[in-house]
Design an enzyme around this catalytic site. Sequence first.
Site, short mmCIF file in Angstrom:
data_model
loop_
_atom_site.label_atom_id
_atom_site.label_comp_id
_atom_site.label_asym_id
_atom_site.label_seq_id
_atom_site.Cartn_x
_atom_site.Cartn_y
_atom_site.Cartn_z
N GLU A 28 7.73 36.95 -22.94
CA GLU A 28 7.03 36.23 -24.01
C GLU A 28 7.95 35.27 -24.77
O GLU A 28 7.83 35.09 -25.97
CB GLU A 28 6.37 37.22 -25.00
CG GLU A 28 5.42 38.19 -24.36
CD GLU A 28 4.36 37.53 -23.49
OE1 GLU A 28 4.05 36.34 -23.70
OE2 GLU A 28 3.87 38.19 -22.56
N GLY A 29 8.86 34.65 -24.03
CA GLY A 29 9.78 33.69 -24.63
C GLY A 29 11.13 34.33 -24.86
O GLY A 29 11.27 35.20 -25.71
#
Length: 618
Positions: free
Chosen positions: A466-467
């Site tokens: 998620e990043g």
Amino acid sequence: MSLRPTLDFLLYDWLDAAALNERERFSDHSRETFDAVLDTCERIARDKYAPSNRIVDTQEPHFDGEKVILPQATHDAHKAFVESGMLSAAQDYDIGGMQLPYTLQAAANSFFAMASVSIGSGMLTSGNANLLMVHGTAMQQEVFARNEFSGRWSGTMCLSEPQAGSSLSDVATRAVPDGVDFQSDPLGPRYRLTGNKMWISSGDHELTENIVHIVLAKIPDADGKLVPGTRGISLFIVPKKMVDTGGALTGVRNDVALAGLNHKLGWRGTTNTLLNFGEGRFPVDGKAGAVGYLVGEVGKGLHCMFHMMNEARIGVGTAAAMLGMAGYYASLDYAKTRPQGRLVKKPAAEGASAVVKDSASPQVRIIEHADVRRMLLAQKSYCEGALALELYCARLVDEQKTGDAQAADDARLLLEVLTPIAKSWPSEWCLEANSLAIQVHGGYGYTRDFPVEQYWRDNRLNMIHEGTHGIQAADLLGRKVLMEGGRGLQLLAARMQATMARAAGVAAFAAHAQALGEALARVGSATKAAWATGNPQEALANAVPYMQAFGHTVLAWIWLDVALRSLECDAAGTAPATAGRLGATAYFFNYELPKIGAWLQVVERRDPTCTALPEDAF
């Protein structure tokens, strides 16, 4: 130890979640209904998730050539979770939801994350459906979102590609109109997708009868070329199995094929996949290409996807916090029962060795040793602080949805600034808590006889998905603190200053209030210094140290606010829980907050050490 007393304090005493019931949307609820939800989730997590955590770690998913095989324990836990109704807990009554505050849903889901994070609590499914409730058509919401909320279907997010990784500008999956009447399909404009997606969690399994993939792809221009950059990205619903407008399966498999399973260090209970879209293995209507339905406007796919990504980032932060908490509880229990060594005592004679031990005395429990206590207190400060941060962000979500216009807008902007911290800080520091939990166990912690090694392995993923850490840091310093003229940073600073003003009048916290004020001022000056030349490469060269310092400042504020509230509830400060919070606050201010000076020093100087080194010198 039980998580419940900590959750109850943060929810009810600190965040005053029960006051949300005064709002029209939540008016049917009360403290009693909230407690009933927490009771149910705690029981399911205890009975179905926790006993299976080691099972799903050792019995990894495998593909038999036809389908992905998961252990029965995963099916049982998933079934119990679906039956709890938590997938749609915050949704409207008319689509089968409970209209619970998101704050309560986030708190309830923390039980599952701590019991077995890799069995999961449907984070991607609910995030997928929530995205469609905002950006999808009424038909897409009815057919896809509602079936996800019910647990009949599950959902994924398909962003990364083998050749692009996190660089979404380089997405190469293509989507072309499916025939001349492609816009007439009631499920949305119909396209054919071809390409490959990597690292897709829950990308294939047999837990649900269908899987709804949300896929980023580019629509070629008139010359058949893909528009460069993120502005050319659109978003599509690509079901694993084709459905009709009533939500019934048609019996036709969509052209989405499992290319392989990724074998991970942790989170082994969740399938992680490489998916091929449109390779022709499952042609629909005699044609290759996975059928996908456009969500939102052409070229606005990343804008839509951020709705799901930001929700997932808070979910990742919560998962990291709870894995850290699981390790903390395990190492605390071990430290209280493991006898080893003896305490040093004052030398009997002047000039004698300063380190004296009475070898004839009985061994002490290791929690009596100063360094073990340091490691335990570090874990407590990281994990309970991180949980408080995540619940604070969840409370902002409710404020954004149900507060008055000004409060809602302030909450929106505060969430923009805090989301990179909510994702990154727990994923770094609760991982460190897991490492300390192993250290408390000594050699035993490095074996599979104790659970702490698995907690570390599971948590190591959270700095990546998620990043990554670097992406969150660039987002924070390169965009979030600058947006709308820096108003988000100003709003956050105002909330911190309000806490400092309250703390300044309390003798036990006056020094902390001063230290927090100095840290906040240093972050502000470092932000300006980073951008002094206006050169993004110079400003962002040390974005990660900036984010670490920013995060530590935020957590110091969280702890000070929590400690203040704890003393308000227990003025004497003698209850064990209060003493624990005050101790964790003192630890964070005395041991952790001073670290920001070193981090911000390189930010302020725009230090070029890392960027200037020639490649061949590495």
